[in-house]
Design a protein around this motif. Structure first.
Motif, PDB file in Angstrom:
ATOM      1  N   TYR A   4       0.821  -1.202   0.000  1.00  0.00           N
ATOM      2  CA  TYR A   4       0.000   0.000   0.000  1.00  0.00           C
ATOM      3  C   TYR A   4       0.863   1.264   0.000  1.00  0.00           C
ATOM      4  N   HIS A  81       0.549  -3.143  13.176  1.00  0.00           N
ATOM      5  CA  HIS A  81       0.238  -3.095  11.751  1.00  0.00           C
ATOM      6  C   HIS A  81       1.338  -3.694  10.880  1.00  0.00           C
ATOM      7  N   GLU A  85       0.228  -7.405   6.645  1.00  0.00           N
ATOM      8  CA  GLU A  85       0.465  -7.787   5.252  1.00  0.00           C
ATOM      9  C   GLU A  85       1.678  -8.715   5.224  1.00  0.00           C
ATOM     10  N   THR A  92       1.632  -1.862   4.608  1.00  0.00           N
ATOM     11  CA  THR A  92       0.211  -1.933   4.942  1.00  0.00           C
ATOM     12  C   THR A  92      -0.467  -0.598   4.660  1.00  0.00           C
ATOM     13  N   GLU A  93      -1.783  -0.599   4.659  1.00  0.00           N
ATOM     14  CA  GLU A  93      -2.498   0.654   4.402  1.00  0.00           C
ATOM     15  C   GLU A  93      -2.249   1.676   5.509  1.00  0.00           C
ATOM     16  N   TYR A  94      -1.947   1.226   6.722  1.00  0.00           N
ATOM     17  CA  TYR A  94      -1.669   2.139   7.833  1.00  0.00           C
ATOM     18  C   TYR A  94      -0.331   2.851   7.668  1.00  0.00           C
ATOM     19  N   GLN A  96       0.851   4.348   5.198  1.00  0.00           N
ATOM     20  CA  GLN A  96       0.742   5.571   4.403  1.00  0.00           C
ATOM     21  C   GLN A  96       0.736   6.819   5.287  1.00  0.00           C
TER      22      GLN A  96
END
Length: 169
Positions: A4, A81, A85, A92-94, A96
């Motif tokens: 991500y 987090h 993944e 991971t999306e976190y 970002q």
């Protein structure tokens, strides 16, 4: 989707061992790691730990440096987090919005020093905790290699008092 945010790539095992040797044999880096008072870690361009100082090792709560080498920052700090993944910390999306990931990517991609606040939720042996770190990522070139120096300062208590002050004023 592999990631991500940051690259999922990790350094090949033999090359990684050579990077550890390169850092270990560098007198300047060895001196910096031994004299830095705060939490200091050296990352390769794939964001893996190749060296760290005693204070960082103590923060991790491990006695053997081999337990931390090769990990990414969030993985070493037990960020919840970092393991969401398969490719780990930074993917991971976190990630970002993670200050540490943003600072590292700025140092890697833009060759710029960056300082960000990183608020992470950690889970160590089932104990959940919130930690606030001030992360300073500094790209450096030594012996034709690029490294990222990460200086981390635990500012959890300062942030607690700032937030408490906001509530009352």
């Amino acid at each position: 989707m592999d990631t991500y945010f940051a690259s999922a790539q990790r350094t090949e095992r033999r090359k990684f061992r050579n990077q550890i040797i390169s850092i270990s044999d560098n007198l300047v880096m060895d001196t910096v790691l031994k004299t830095a008072a705060g939490l200091l870690v050296v990352l390769n361009e794939d964001r893996q730990i190749v060296a760290l100082n005693h204070a960082f090792l103590k923060k991790l709560g491990v006695k053997n440096i081999d337990e931390a080498l090769g990990l990414r920052l969030g993985e070493s700090l037990d960020c919840v987090h970092a393991f969401e993944e398969p490719n780990g910390c930074g993917t991971t999306e976190y990630c970002q919005s993670c200050g540490a990931a943003i600072a590292m990517m700025s140092a890697i991609n833009d060759d710029e020093i960056d300082e960000q606040t990183c608020v992470l939720i950690t889970s160590k042996q089932g104990d959940i905790a919130n930690t606030c770190l001030l992360i300073r990522a500094h790209p450096i070139k030594l012996d034709a290699h690029r490294w990222i120096l990460i200086y981390a300062q635990d500012v959890t208590q300062q942030q607690f008092w700032i937030n408490l002050e906001r509530v009352f004023f």
